[in-house]
Write a protein that holds these residues in place. Structure first.
Motif, short mmCIF file in Angstrom:
data_model
loop_
_atom_site.label_atom_id
_atom_site.label_comp_id
_atom_site.label_asym_id
_atom_site.label_seq_id
_atom_site.Cartn_x
_atom_site.Cartn_y
_atom_site.Cartn_z
N PHE A 195 0.83 -1.22 0.00
CA PHE A 195 0.00 0.00 0.00
C PHE A 195 0.86 1.26 0.00
N ARG A 196 2.04 1.20 0.64
CA ARG A 196 2.94 2.36 0.60
C ARG A 196 3.48 2.57 -0.83
N ARG A 197 3.55 1.48 -1.59
CA ARG A 197 4.01 1.59 -2.97
C ARG A 197 2.90 2.03 -3.92
N GLY A 198 1.72 2.29 -3.37
CA GLY A 198 0.61 2.78 -4.18
C GLY A 198 -0.29 1.72 -4.74
N TRP A 344 10.56 -2.78 4.96
CA TRP A 344 9.17 -3.26 4.95
C TRP A 344 8.32 -2.66 3.84
N THR A 345 8.90 -1.80 3.00
CA THR A 345 8.11 -1.23 1.92
C THR A 345 8.10 -2.14 0.70
N GLY A 346 9.17 -2.93 0.52
CA GLY A 346 9.20 -3.85 -0.61
C GLY A 346 9.47 -3.13 -1.93
N SER A 347 9.14 -3.73 -3.07
CA SER A 347 8.68 -5.11 -3.17
C SER A 347 9.74 -6.10 -2.68
N LYS A 348 9.37 -7.34 -2.54
CA LYS A 348 10.32 -8.34 -2.07
C LYS A 348 11.55 -8.40 -2.98
#
Ligand code: TTP
Ligand code: MN
Ligand code: MN
Ligand code: MN
Length: 404
Positions: A195-198, A344-348
């Motif tokens: 969700f932080r990545r939009g 924790w923002t990712g992506s993996k």
């Protein structure tokens, strides 16, 4: 037929953390195929193959236009022989035969269904399949012993496999903020993960909690969890102490503030609609079978019964006023907050590539706790993600462009 001269060639950096990858994917036909093969490899514990397909998929996601010809891919990094074969198949035939046969395979279908249960990983699923368990029905009747997480996962299977929306993530964010405010004033909550990545939907909601005064965050997680639990917001929770000191992926560290990372895997009970202000989730409307299966109905055949049962389930689902949502909570001391947010923002894959870049190109070790410079033999302090990218000699990539 396109001539050599007309073909647009791409120039793309080889590490995903050097690239800007938005959610605007011009090659989803190709990335879907490669991602499915990556997933299948991961489900079969073939991690090397999994990463190779993930890297190939990430590279295709970063291309600015749709690929129409194999010749456009000449000289691009991250594309191995196998990935190129899959891409060629999709470009020429519309689908990849390997992807299609994987999707149809009994094993892949079973692995998907079984690992779709919260708490069930590839190894457990593989063991069950070897014992002849391919679906939830067979699992329920198998007499297998399930742990607490798996029981919860099975109970809330449909909800947990239904994507979480941004609105639901925000509603949960408000509850978490309220919990955190109530147990320790001044605490901060940050939405991380997809969700932080939009992203507009996710498989869970990830939060990072901290306090501006170092040390104040100690013991915060059990209090937050107790607050949530006493108000009926949690269907399941498992809190884990930080294991940073014991872990192999972080540099050995003398400081004692490292064992303060705590995390909670949970399943939230989220009330549907606008009733979020109420801190006490209401009980579910009990929909009785008679509301759907009215007395005058004649059930003659299995097919009719199946149809009625389906209608009943749909009715019940539409009457349910709450849903289960997977939520990850992590508490970080403020001194590690920037690293924790970045981690924790990712992506993996973006995270994996950042760590690979740090190690291979900079002789540094990056984790969600710290950045260690092996050449200078010291930790590099940071209070923002921008500083960490700068230490790594990378152009800053905002969260919305980390969707590798
Ligand atoms: P996820 O929640 O698994 O993934 P996501 O939020 O990117 O996507 P989704 O919409 O499917 O939820 O993980 C988020 C980030 O958290 C990921 O970049 C890696 C990090 N993470 C850890 O640092 N440690 C862990 O054990 C896990 C599971 C994730
Ligand atoms: Mn574009
Ligand atoms: Mn997530
Ligand atoms: Mn998560």
């Amino acid at each position: 037929q396109i001539s050599e001269a007309e073909v647009a060639l791409f120039s793309v950096s080889s590490y995903a953390c050097q690239r800007r990858t938005t959610l605007d994917n011009h090659n989803s036909n190709l990335t879907d195929a490669l991602s499915l093969l990556a997933e299948n490899a991961e489900l079969n514990n073939e991690d090397g193959r999994g990463v190779a397909f993930r890297r190939a998929a990430a590279l295709m996601k970063a291309l600015p236009t749709q690929v129409i010809s194999m010749s456009q891919l000449r000289g691009l990094p991250c594309l191995g022989e196998h990935s190129l074969r899959v891409i060629k198949d999709v470009l020429e035939n519309g689908v990849s035969s390997e992807v299609e046969s994987t999707k149809q395979s009994k094993r892949y279908k079973a692995l998907k269904i079984l690992t779709g249960i919260f708490g069930v990983g590839a190894k457990t699923a593989d063991r069950w399949i070897r014992e002849g368990i391919y679906n939830l029905e067979q699992l329920r009747h198998s007499g297998q012993t399930l742990n607490r997480a798996q029981k919860s996962g099975l109970e809330h299977y449909d909800d947990l496999n239904e994507p979480v929306t941004k609105a639901e993530a925000d509603a949960i964010g408000e509850i978490v903020q309220k919990a955190v405010d109530s147990v320790l004033t001044g605490s901060q909550v940050a939405l991380t993960g997809g969700f932080r990545r939009g992203k507009l939907t996710g498989h869970d909601v990830d939060f990072l909690i901290t306090h501006p005064e170092e040390g104040k965050e100690v013991g915060l997680m059990p209090k937050v969890v107790a607050w949530l639990e006493s108000r009926g917001f949690l269907l399941y929770q498992k809190t884990t102490r930080n294991s940073y000191l014991e872990s192999k992926d972080g540099p050995a560290r003398p400081a004692s503030n490292m064992d303060r990372f705590e995390r909670c895997f949970s399943i939230f009970k989220l009330t549907k609609g606008k009733e979020q202000e109420s801190t006490q989730p209401e009980e579910q409307n009990d929909l009785k079978t008679k509301d759907v299966l009215r007395p005058h109905m004649q059930v003659d055949t299995d097919q009719q019964l199946c149809e009625l049962s389906k209608n009943y389930q749909m009715e019940a689902a539409s009457h349910k006023i709450w849903r289960a949502v997977r939520v990850d909570l992590v508490v970080s001391p403020i001194s590690q907050f920037a690293f924790a947010v970045l981690g924790w923002t990712g992506s993996k894959l973006f995270e994996r590539e950042l760590r690979r870049w740090a190690g291979h190109e900079k002789n540094m070790s990056l984790s969600s706790h710290a950045l260690f410079d092996n050449t200078q033999n010291k930790y590099l302090r940071a209070t923002s993600e921008e500083e960490i990218f700068a230490y790594l000699g990378l152009e800053y990539i905002p969260p919305s462009e980390r969707n590798a």
